[in-house]
Every structure is written in C-alpha cells, then in structure tokens.
Design a protein around this motif. Structure first.
Motif, PDB file in Angstrom:
ATOM      1  N   ASP A  63      32.175  -8.893  22.722  1.00 18.53           N
ATOM      2  CA  ASP A  63      32.617 -10.291  23.058  1.00 18.53           C
ATOM      3  C   ASP A  63      34.032 -10.609  22.479  1.00 18.53           C
ATOM      4  OD1 ASP A  63      32.950 -12.860  23.723  1.00 18.53           O
ATOM      5  OD2 ASP A  63      31.719 -13.789  22.215  1.00 18.53           O
ATOM      6  N   TYR A  66      34.508 -11.469  18.938  1.00 19.14           N
ATOM      7  CA  TYR A  66      33.578 -12.306  18.074  1.00 19.14           C
ATOM      8  C   TYR A  66      32.298 -11.549  17.960  1.00 19.14           C
ATOM      9  CZ  TYR A  66      36.787 -16.244  18.764  1.00 19.14           C
ATOM     10  OH  TYR A  66      37.960 -16.970  18.657  1.00 19.14           O
ATOM     11  N   HIS A 106      26.869 -15.191  13.879  1.00 20.19           N
ATOM     12  CA  HIS A 106      26.352 -14.069  14.395  1.00 20.19           C
ATOM     13  C   HIS A 106      27.066 -12.821  13.827  1.00 20.19           C
ATOM     14  CE1 HIS A 106      28.433 -15.887  17.821  1.00 20.19           C
ATOM     15  NE2 HIS A 106      29.371 -14.849  17.453  1.00 20.19           N
ATOM     16  N   PHE A 149      25.976 -17.106  27.321  1.00 19.93           N
ATOM     17  CA  PHE A 149      26.455 -16.427  28.299  1.00 19.93           C
ATOM     18  C   PHE A 149      25.404 -15.933  29.613  1.00 19.93           C
ATOM     19  CE2 PHE A 149      28.901 -14.320  24.834  1.00 19.93           C
ATOM     20  CZ  PHE A 149      29.863 -15.227  24.805  1.00 19.93           C
ATOM     21  N   PHE A 167      24.359 -15.795  21.825  1.00 21.35           N
ATOM     22  CA  PHE A 167      25.364 -15.154  22.925  1.00 21.35           C
ATOM     23  C   PHE A 167      25.089 -14.113  23.403  1.00 21.35           C
ATOM     24  CE2 PHE A 167      27.072 -18.401  20.145  1.00 21.35           C
ATOM     25  CZ  PHE A 167      27.756 -19.271  21.100  1.00 21.35           C
ATOM     26  N   ARG A 201      39.322 -21.390  11.018  1.00 23.50           N
ATOM     27  CA  ARG A 201      38.706 -21.964  12.307  1.00 23.50           C
ATOM     28  C   ARG A 201      37.282 -21.240  12.060  1.00 23.50           C
ATOM     29  NH1 ARG A 201      36.256 -19.602  16.983  1.00 23.50           N
ATOM     30  NH2 ARG A 201      36.511 -20.912  18.719  1.00 23.50           N
ATOM     31  N   ASP A 203      33.922 -20.392  13.911  1.00 19.77           N
ATOM     32  CA  ASP A 203      33.493 -20.228  15.369  1.00 19.77           C
ATOM     33  C   ASP A 203      32.046 -20.737  15.182  1.00 19.77           C
ATOM     34  OD1 ASP A 203      33.447 -18.899  18.001  1.00 19.77           O
ATOM     35  OD2 ASP A 203      31.990 -17.804  17.212  1.00 19.77           O
ATOM     36  N   VAL A 204      31.543 -21.636  16.425  1.00 18.64           N
ATOM     37  CA  VAL A 204      30.289 -22.027  16.595  1.00 18.64           C
ATOM     38  C   VAL A 204      29.720 -22.680  15.210  1.00 18.64           C
ATOM     39  CG1 VAL A 204      28.003 -21.500  17.635  1.00 18.64           C
ATOM     40  CG2 VAL A 204      29.966 -20.024  18.133  1.00 18.64           C
ATOM     41  N   LEU A 227      29.354 -23.318  26.731  1.00 17.18           N
ATOM     42  CA  LEU A 227      29.951 -23.409  25.643  1.00 17.18           C
ATOM     43  C   LEU A 227      30.315 -24.908  25.535  1.00 17.18           C
ATOM     44  CD1 LEU A 227      32.447 -20.975  24.821  1.00 17.18           C
ATOM     45  CD2 LEU A 227      30.749 -21.582  23.275  1.00 17.18           C
ATOM     46  N   GLU A 265      34.893 -25.277  14.978  1.00 18.49           N
ATOM     47  CA  GLU A 265      34.785 -25.394  16.510  1.00 18.49           C
ATOM     48  C   GLU A 265      33.245 -25.848  16.626  1.00 18.49           C
ATOM     49  OE1 GLU A 265      34.049 -22.543  20.034  1.00 18.49           O
ATOM     50  OE2 GLU A 265      32.882 -22.322  18.486  1.00 18.49           O
ATOM     51  N   HIS A 326      40.953 -20.237  24.673  1.00 19.31           N
ATOM     52  CA  HIS A 326      40.509 -18.811  25.244  1.00 19.31           C
ATOM     53  C   HIS A 326      39.435 -18.962  26.015  1.00 19.31           C
ATOM     54  CE1 HIS A 326      38.747 -19.038  21.499  1.00 19.31           C
ATOM     55  NE2 HIS A 326      37.988 -18.072  21.809  1.00 19.31           N
ATOM     56  N   ASP A 327      38.549 -20.039  25.792  1.00 16.25           N
ATOM     57  CA  ASP A 327      37.500 -20.312  26.559  1.00 16.25           C
ATOM     58  C   ASP A 327      37.577 -21.103  27.869  1.00 16.25           C
ATOM     59  OD1 ASP A 327      35.870 -18.743  24.519  1.00 16.25           O
ATOM     60  OD2 ASP A 327      35.776 -20.344  23.277  1.00 16.25           O
ATOM     61  N   ARG A 417      35.927 -15.797  31.125  1.00 16.53           N
ATOM     62  CA  ARG A 417      37.020 -16.378  30.610  1.00 16.53           C
ATOM     63  C   ARG A 417      38.298 -15.535  30.576  1.00 16.53           C
ATOM     64  NH1 ARG A 417      33.484 -17.101  25.455  1.00 16.53           N
ATOM     65  NH2 ARG A 417      33.086 -15.210  26.083  1.00 16.53           N
ATOM     66  N   ARG A 421      42.970 -15.083  29.414  1.00 14.26           N
ATOM     67  CA  ARG A 421      43.390 -14.078  28.410  1.00 14.26           C
ATOM     68  C   ARG A 421      44.293 -13.069  28.758  1.00 14.26           C
ATOM     69  NH1 ARG A 421      36.998 -13.761  26.131  1.00 14.26           N
ATOM     70  NH2 ARG A 421      36.950 -16.059  25.542  1.00 14.26           N
TER      71      ARG A 421
HETATM   72  C1  BGC Z   1      34.257 -18.503  20.864  1.00 18.98           C
HETATM   73  C2  BGC Z   1      34.026 -17.741  22.110  1.00 18.98           C
HETATM   74  C3  BGC Z   1      33.120 -16.664  21.854  1.00 18.98           C
HETATM   75  C4  BGC Z   1      31.702 -17.580  21.091  1.00 18.98           C
HETATM   76  C5  BGC Z   1      30.802 -16.695  20.455  1.00 18.98           C
HETATM   77  C6  BGC Z   1      33.156 -19.262  20.745  1.00 18.98           C
HETATM   78  O1  BGC Z   1      32.936 -20.344  20.487  1.00 18.98           O
HETATM   79  O2  BGC Z   1      35.584 -19.181  20.831  1.00 18.98           O
HETATM   80  O3  BGC Z   1      34.997 -16.921  22.511  1.00 18.98           O
HETATM   81  O4  BGC Z   1      32.642 -15.956  22.910  1.00 18.98           O
HETATM   82  O5  BGC Z   1      31.973 -18.360  20.215  1.00 18.98           O
HETATM   83  O6  BGC Z   1      31.127 -16.235  19.171  1.00 18.98           O
END
Ligand code: BGC
Length: 546
Positions: A63, A66, A106, A149, A167, A201, A203-204, A227, A265, A326-327, A417, A421
């Motif tokens: 991913d 990620y 993860h 996903f 994910f 930042r 993530d999730v 998302l 996020e 990027h999402d 996405r 990108r």
């Molecule tokens: C990131 C994504 C990613 C996901 C899983 C998100 O929110 O911005 O790009 O696929 O977390 O890590």
C-alpha cells in the motif's frame, strides 16, 4: 498583557511530499530523498513552513509504503538513513520543518513481528488480532468487518486461523492492548525525534483501539469500507481507549525542545469527536476533512468553515484546512463537474460520480479560488504536492499500471487513488518532465502527455500561473492574515462568501454572475482576472478595506 505569539505549527503552511512522486534523484523512475533534497530551494521559494513526507520506511509496497517492515530505517528505493539525516539538516537550513508519517494501526506482513506471528512463535500472535473463524470448520471470518479497500477485513492462514487487516492483507492490524506495542511505538518516536524530526502525521489515528471482543458491526452502520465515510458506531473506529495512547505520545514529544508535534489523520463522525483528539494533553492538531468534501457553494463553505473553527476552538487547537491529499481526487477534478449537495460518498470522492466529462479549466478556476480562501483562514493549511501546479486527477490510467490495492481488492470496480499520485512535472521537456535524473527513466506511474504546460518550468515563466499565485499568496499570508483567529462574515449576496480578519477581507464567488466589490477596497490578490470592480464567478479575492 499582549497575547503570546503562536507556535509555528498553529499558523503553518505544510506541504505534503508524496515522496514516490516528488523528484527522482537516481533516475529509476521512483522519487527519493536525493530528489527531494535537490528541490528544497523550490519549496523554500514557494514559502512553506514545513513538509510532511509520506512513509519513507522499508516496505514491500502493498500500500505504497503504508505497510512498514522496519520503522527505524529508510526504504532502499528512497535512500539511506544518512540521506534522511542530510535531508533533515538541509530542510532546517532553509527554514523548513520536517514531519514524518507514522503508521501505528498496522505493520507490513513482512515486519519481523508478523513473521514471528506467522511462524507461530510463542506469544507472537498476541501482538496482532488472530482469531478462529466462525461457522463449520471455522471457514467464515471471525466477524463481519470489511476492509477499507474492499472485501473482508480478515485473511485465513494455511493453519486455519484468521488475522485482522482493516486495509490490505499485507497490513495486519496491531493489537494495541499489548504493552510491547505501546512501548515499541514510543521508542520509534524517540528514534526519529532524536534525529531532529519536528513531528508526525499519525496514519489512521482513529483506528488503533478496537472494541473489546471485536463484535460484529451493526449492519445498519456503514461498514469500515472507504476512508472517507463517517463511521459513527463502528467497533473498529474511534474507540475511547485510543486517547490514552496519545497521552503517552504527548509525554514523549514534550520531553523535546524545540517543540515536537502531532497531526492526527482521524476520519471520525464530526468535528466534536475530532476535538477529543486535541485535548491539551493529547495531539496538537488534526486534519479536518469536511473542507475537502464541500461542494463549490458559498453557503456550504461557510458552514464547514464555522464548524471547523468552533470545534477546534472548543479545545484551544488551531483549525486545519485541507483541500487535497494522496487519498482523494485532486481538487481541480472535484470542482470540474457539477456539484452535488453531499460530497461524502466514495464514488464522488474518486471523481466517478457521474459520466460527465470534467471541465478542467473550470476546475482550475475554482481550485485557485479555493486556495485563496484556504490561505486566508486562521490555523494551518496543507498543500498536497501538485496543487500549486493545479494538476488534475489522471482518470484514464491503463488498468495494467494501477498500483493501489483498492483496485484488486474491490474486484476491479474501484480504480482507487493512483490518479492523484502521478509523478510531478518539473520541466517543459517530454516525459518524465525533469522528474527523474535520467530523461529515459520510466516513471512508476505514467505521466500524461500534456503535462509540459503544467510543469514548474512553464509556470515559472507565466506571471498568471497557479504556481505564481501560490507564491504570492504564501508570501503575503504571514503579514496580511496574521491578526487573530476570529473571522467575521460579511453580509453579501447569495452565492458569495466573504469574511474579514483584521483589516483584510476574503471574498469568493461560487455563483453564476459577477458581483460588485465594495467601492473603497483595494485588491491585494485575485485568483483570476477581475472585470473592473466586479468579482466574476469562480473567483476569490483578497481586499484591504479602507
Ligand atoms: C493513508 C492511506 C493508506 C491508509 C492505510 C491512510 O489513511 O492516508 O494512504 O492507504 O491509511 O495505511
């Protein structure tokens, strides 16, 4: 007593570097740290305060990074730890702070912890969510959760057990009830803070803690999928226990000078839930995504702006303004079609909500206007690479080049996405437009053949380009919009939103006809040409009132 000067991050403009697509220093068609280092002067000239770099750690790229296999190293395609150190030093040297992306929900399935879990080493599976299946022979997943996903959030191993992945299957969810998981991540933060990184930042950020017992989600509540959907009530998201983790992280950050900061996020149900992540002993800021979900309508913009400011103010945090990342579908393309009332459906976000052909020129006008609104607002603003070039989403990528796991996991129904990108165009030459150190490099995602005109080089020459509009806006922002956080809405005609901060006003016309500007005002900056003292449709302006 004079009000304390705000910390840098409370008013910052942060530029998001999607490293794989920013600049390629070694000519292999993949962006890297060397490429980023050579482009730091560009970012300094653009006028950003900080960069946020998407994950740059070793990863099998299930991913796009990620899926991290080692949180204390650099993906070989991007460089080395030494390169990372040099980048941090160079960035600081030109006054740009460096934020990294931490992925705590993860790991990769290639992370040593998950490999130990696969080998069923004693205790190793407790760091993840392993469960027996349901139904005859345990052949059904342990609960009804869906992966973001697409498809079930569970994968079955040859030995019959199932593991959770919200994910991709290559991204097993960590069990944050395990003390080693907590300790490990605090240690990873320390590793990077010690190397001068200014923050993360997260993530999730809303996903780390799952409801005890992993119960089925109520079928009436949206599944985990997407998302961008609201997830109120889903047992995988926004559980109260997550806040204790961030209190621990804050304590780690607070040991450092200068300040180290966090940005969450967190796709949660409304700004009130989001504000809980921003209490004074938790995270510093959080992305407020409603702004990017808002249709091009003055009233809707005004509502989300008010809501975001009020929610942030309730916990003393600055609001954040994001138009793109990027999402999601690039801003130009989101604004290039008709504008429905609610923009939270996945299909809309991905730009496939209609068979309408996009009108990119219209989308560009609106995106430029939206940028002036974004930079006039109090708080922090995020710019996703390529927004300053008004790049559009590439919606017609051939299926066989798609890389986003969404494509396969959705059974080839959701293109995902990749379209936002695409590697950046730097020069007016042919592909790869100066993206790569070698002109014969094949970029990891193909660039469109018409992007020379949108390249940095082309836009530098054109005084009316979006790049020059961004440069002017960011140069003016600190002095023009420095006064306080309060905004005062002006009473204007339908289809227009206008507000004042200090002695400056921002007007945006989302309607269909021109609107007269106040007679005694001086125009400081406009997103498109004005016709006399009339603000044309799809245009924003900054005014100094007399
Ligand atoms: C990131 C994504 C990613 C996901 C899983 C998100 O929110 O911005 O790009 O696929 O977390 O890590």
């Amino acid at each position: 007593m004079p009000a304390a000067e705000p910390s840098w991050w409370e008013t910052a403009v942060v530029y998001q570097v999607y490293i794989r697509s920013f600049a390629d220093g070694d000519g292999d068609g993949i962006g890297d740290i060397a490429g980023l280092r050579t482009r730091l002067p560009y970012l300094a000239e653009l006028g950003v305060d900080a960069i946020w770099i998407n994950p740059w750690y070793p990863s099998p790229m299930a991913d796009a990074g990620y899926d991290v296999s080692d949180y204390r190293d650099i993906e070989p395609a991007y460089g080395t730890l030494g390169d990372a150190q040099a980048l941090i030093a160079d960035a600081h040297g030109v006054g740009i702070r460096v934020l990294l992306d931490i992925v705590p929900n993860h790991t990769s399935d290639q992370h040593m912890w998950f490999r130990a879990a696969l080998a069923d080493e004693p205790g190793a599976r407790l760091r993840y969510h392993f469960r027996p299946g349901r139904g005859p022979g345990g052949a059904e997943p342990p609960n009804n959760w869906q992966s973001v996903f697409g498809g079930p959030a569970w994968t079955r191993l040859a030995d019959g057990s199932w593991y959770l992945h919200l994910f991709a299957p290559g991204q097993p969810d960590l069990n944050w009830a395990h003390p080693e998981v907590r300790a490990e991540f605090e240690n990873i933060l320390t590793f990077w803070f010690d190397r001068g990184v200014d923050g993360f930042r997260i993530d999730v950020a809303h996903g780390l803690v799952k409801q005890d017992g992993l119960p089925d989600a109520d079928e009436s509540v949206e599944t985990a999928q997407s998302l961008v959907q609201d997830r109120a009530g889903h047992p995988a998201w926004d559980q109260d226990g997550v806040h204790d983790i961030y209190r621990g992280w804050r304590a780690v950050a607070d040991r450092y000078t200068p300040e180290r900061i966090f940005i969450a996020e967190a796709w949660v149900d409304g700004n009130e839930r989001l504000a809980r992540y921003l209490r004074s002993d938790e995270l510093h800021t959080a992305f407020q995504f409603d702004f990017l979900r808002t249709p091009w309508r003055a009233r809707a913009l005004r509502e989300v702006i008010d809501d975001a400011i009020a929610a942030a103010a309730s916990v003393g945090a600055p609001p954040t303004w994001v138009l793109s990342n990027h999402d999601v579908t690039r801003t130009v393309t989101r604004f290039a079609r008709s504008q429905p009332h609610h923009l939270i459906e996945t299909d809309w976000e991905r730009g496939r909500w209609a068979d309408e052909d996009p009108d990119h020129e219209l989308g560009r006008r609106r995106a430029r206007a939206a940028a002036l609104v974004q930079f006039a607002l109090p708080g922090t603003a995020y710019v996703y690479q390529g927004e300053e070039l008004a790049l559009e989403e590439i919606e017609d990528l051939p299926d066989d080049v798609r890389q986003d796991p969404t494509w396969a996991q959705s059974g080839f129904t959701d293109v995902g996405r990749d379209g936002c990108r695409i590697p950046l165009p730097w020069t007016e030459t042919d592909v790869p437009y100066g993206f790569a150190a070698r002109s014969d490099a094949v970029t990891w995602l193909p660039q469109p053949t018409h992007w020379a005109q949108h390249s940095v080089q082309a836009q530098e020459r054109d005084p009316r380009s979006t790049l020059n509009l961004y440069r002017r806006a960011l140069a003016l922002r600190p002095s023009l919009w420095r006064d306080g956080s309060a905004i005062r809405w002006l009473d204007v005609t339908d289809g227009v939103a206008a507000f004042q901060r200090g002695g400056v006003q921002c007007w945006v016309n989302t309607g269909h006809s021109g609107v007269p500007l106040p007679p005694a005002a001086t125009v400081v900056l406009a997103s498109s040409d004005l016709t006399g003292d009339v603000l044309p449709p799809d245009t924003a302006v900054w005014l100094r009132s007399q």
